[in-house]
Design a protein around this motif. Sequence first.
Motif, PDB file in Angstrom:
ATOM      1  N   ALA A  92       0.832  -1.206   0.000  1.00 40.60           N
ATOM      2  CA  ALA A  92       0.000   0.000   0.000  1.00 40.60           C
ATOM      3  C   ALA A  92       0.864   1.253   0.000  1.00 40.60           C
ATOM      4  O   ALA A  92       0.567   2.227  -0.699  1.00 40.60           O
ATOM      5  N   SER A  93       1.930   1.238   0.758  1.00 42.12           N
ATOM      6  CA  SER A  93       2.816   2.400   0.833  1.00 42.12           C
ATOM      7  C   SER A  93       3.551   2.624  -0.484  1.00 42.12           C
ATOM      8  O   SER A  93       3.661   3.757  -0.971  1.00 42.12           O
ATOM      9  N   ILE A  94       4.041   1.558  -1.077  1.00 41.65           N
ATOM     10  CA  ILE A  94       4.735   1.663  -2.363  1.00 41.65           C
ATOM     11  C   ILE A  94       3.772   2.128  -3.445  1.00 41.65           C
ATOM     12  O   ILE A  94       4.104   2.990  -4.261  1.00 41.65           O
ATOM     13  N   LEU A  95       2.558   1.586  -3.431  1.00 45.11           N
ATOM     14  CA  LEU A  95       1.558   1.980  -4.420  1.00 45.11           C
ATOM     15  C   LEU A  95       1.179   3.450  -4.263  1.00 45.11           C
ATOM     16  O   LEU A  95       0.930   4.140  -5.250  1.00 45.11           O
TER      17      LEU A  95
ATOM     18  N   THR B  49       1.608   5.970  -7.377  1.00 43.36           N
ATOM     19  CA  THR B  49       0.489   6.747  -7.908  1.00 43.36           C
ATOM     20  C   THR B  49       0.778   8.243  -7.857  1.00 43.36           C
ATOM     21  O   THR B  49       0.317   8.990  -8.721  1.00 43.36           O
ATOM     22  N   GLY B  50       1.540   8.683  -6.874  1.00 44.27           N
ATOM     23  CA  GLY B  50       1.919  10.092  -6.821  1.00 44.27           C
ATOM     24  C   GLY B  50       2.782  10.495  -8.005  1.00 44.27           C
ATOM     25  O   GLY B  50       2.564  11.533  -8.630  1.00 44.27           O
ATOM     26  N   VAL B  51       3.743   9.668  -8.335  1.00 47.58           N
ATOM     27  CA  VAL B  51       4.615   9.949  -9.484  1.00 47.58           C
ATOM     28  C   VAL B  51       3.823   9.843 -10.786  1.00 47.58           C
ATOM     29  O   VAL B  51       3.954  10.688 -11.676  1.00 47.58           O
ATOM     30  N   ALA B  52       2.986   8.830 -10.902  1.00 45.63           N
ATOM     31  CA  ALA B  52       2.194   8.648 -12.122  1.00 45.63           C
ATOM     32  C   ALA B  52       1.208   9.801 -12.310  1.00 45.63           C
ATOM     33  O   ALA B  52       0.973  10.240 -13.439  1.00 45.63           O
ATOM     34  N   MET B  53       0.648  10.307 -11.208  1.00 39.65           N
ATOM     35  CA  MET B  53      -0.258  11.449 -11.314  1.00 39.65           C
ATOM     36  C   MET B  53       0.456  12.679 -11.843  1.00 39.65           C
ATOM     37  O   MET B  53      -0.123  13.477 -12.586  1.00 39.65           O
ATOM     38  N   PHE B  54       1.700  12.839 -11.457  1.00 45.72           N
ATOM     39  CA  PHE B  54       2.475  13.976 -11.943  1.00 45.72           C
ATOM     40  C   PHE B  54       2.532  13.962 -13.469  1.00 45.72           C
ATOM     41  O   PHE B  54       2.342  14.992 -14.114  1.00 45.72           O
ATOM     42  N   PHE B  55       2.775  12.788 -14.046  1.00 46.16           N
ATOM     43  CA  PHE B  55       2.855  12.685 -15.499  1.00 46.16           C
ATOM     44  C   PHE B  55       1.471  12.700 -16.158  1.00 46.16           C
ATOM     45  O   PHE B  55       1.305  13.229 -17.258  1.00 46.16           O
TER      46      PHE B  55
ATOM     47  N   PHE C  46      -9.828   6.188 -21.581  1.00 40.12           N
ATOM     48  CA  PHE C  46      -8.905   5.338 -20.827  1.00 40.12           C
ATOM     49  C   PHE C  46      -7.903   6.184 -20.047  1.00 40.12           C
ATOM     50  O   PHE C  46      -7.616   5.886 -18.880  1.00 40.12           O
ATOM     51  N   ILE C  47      -7.371   7.231 -20.663  1.00 36.15           N
ATOM     52  CA  ILE C  47      -6.440   8.126 -19.963  1.00 36.15           C
ATOM     53  C   ILE C  47      -7.147   8.825 -18.804  1.00 36.15           C
ATOM     54  O   ILE C  47      -6.597   8.946 -17.705  1.00 36.15           O
ATOM     55  N   ALA C  48      -8.377   9.264 -19.036  1.00 38.19           N
ATOM     56  CA  ALA C  48      -9.145   9.918 -17.972  1.00 38.19           C
ATOM     57  C   ALA C  48      -9.427   8.936 -16.840  1.00 38.19           C
ATOM     58  O   ALA C  48      -9.294   9.286 -15.658  1.00 38.19           O
ATOM     59  N   TRP C  49      -9.807   7.696 -17.178  1.00 41.15           N
ATOM     60  CA  TRP C  49     -10.056   6.690 -16.156  1.00 41.15           C
ATOM     61  C   TRP C  49      -8.785   6.394 -15.362  1.00 41.15           C
ATOM     62  O   TRP C  49      -8.826   6.292 -14.134  1.00 41.15           O
ATOM     63  N   GLY C  50      -7.663   6.274 -16.061  1.00 41.56           N
ATOM     64  CA  GLY C  50      -6.399   6.029 -15.371  1.00 41.56           C
ATOM     65  C   GLY C  50      -6.036   7.170 -14.433  1.00 41.56           C
ATOM     66  O   GLY C  50      -5.592   6.940 -13.301  1.00 41.56           O
ATOM     67  N   THR C  51      -6.239   8.393 -14.872  1.00 42.84           N
ATOM     68  CA  THR C  51      -5.933   9.545 -14.033  1.00 42.84           C
ATOM     69  C   THR C  51      -6.849   9.590 -12.819  1.00 42.84           C
ATOM     70  O   THR C  51      -6.402   9.864 -11.700  1.00 42.84           O
ATOM     71  N   ILE C  52      -8.123   9.293 -13.021  1.00 41.92           N
ATOM     72  CA  ILE C  52      -9.069   9.285 -11.903  1.00 41.92           C
ATOM     73  C   ILE C  52      -8.716   8.191 -10.901  1.00 41.92           C
ATOM     74  O   ILE C  52      -8.749   8.419  -9.684  1.00 41.92           O
ATOM     75  N   THR C  53      -8.364   7.002 -11.389  1.00 36.84           N
ATOM     76  CA  THR C  53      -8.016   5.919 -10.468  1.00 36.84           C
ATOM     77  C   THR C  53      -6.722   6.211  -9.721  1.00 36.84           C
ATOM     78  O   THR C  53      -6.591   5.858  -8.546  1.00 36.84           O
ATOM     79  N   LEU C  54      -5.776   6.873 -10.386  1.00 37.61           N
ATOM     80  CA  LEU C  54      -4.558   7.287  -9.683  1.00 37.61           C
ATOM     81  C   LEU C  54      -4.897   8.261  -8.565  1.00 37.61           C
ATOM     82  O   LEU C  54      -4.385   8.147  -7.441  1.00 37.61           O
TER      83      LEU C  54
END
Length: 125
Positions: free
Chosen positions: A22-25, A29-35, A68-76
């Motif tokens: 959970a901590s690693i995820l 997700t923080g780094v992925a949200m940045f991009f 799909f990009i919007a869904w990925g961003t929302i899930t992040l």
Amino acid sequence: MKKQRPVNLDLSTISLPAAAKASILHRVTGVAMFFALVFVIWAWAYSLQSQASFDYVQTLMTSHLAKFIAWGTITLLIYHLLGGIRHLVMDMGHWEELKSGTLSANIVMGLWLVLAVLAGVWLWF
């Protein structure tokens, strides 16, 4: 000088506890949200230029790739928010024991999966 230390290069044998996952995820997700926010900021900025650019972004957002990009961003965002709340509660001194930490990690990951599916249903239907 030969160092006697264990070497484990087979990553499939390493089993992390749920709290570590959970901590690693949360960090990933923080780094992925940045991009991912590059696409969000571009769409927002471009849509504010004129009515024609707004219509273009609106049409673009109906494609499967954009959804799909919007869904990925929302899930992040959902996981990062849930994981962040979990970390804040832990910073206040709760859920620090092994049993409660594991339980809270499993609840956060399970709730994230449910909310990710609901976000997908909301976007595609």
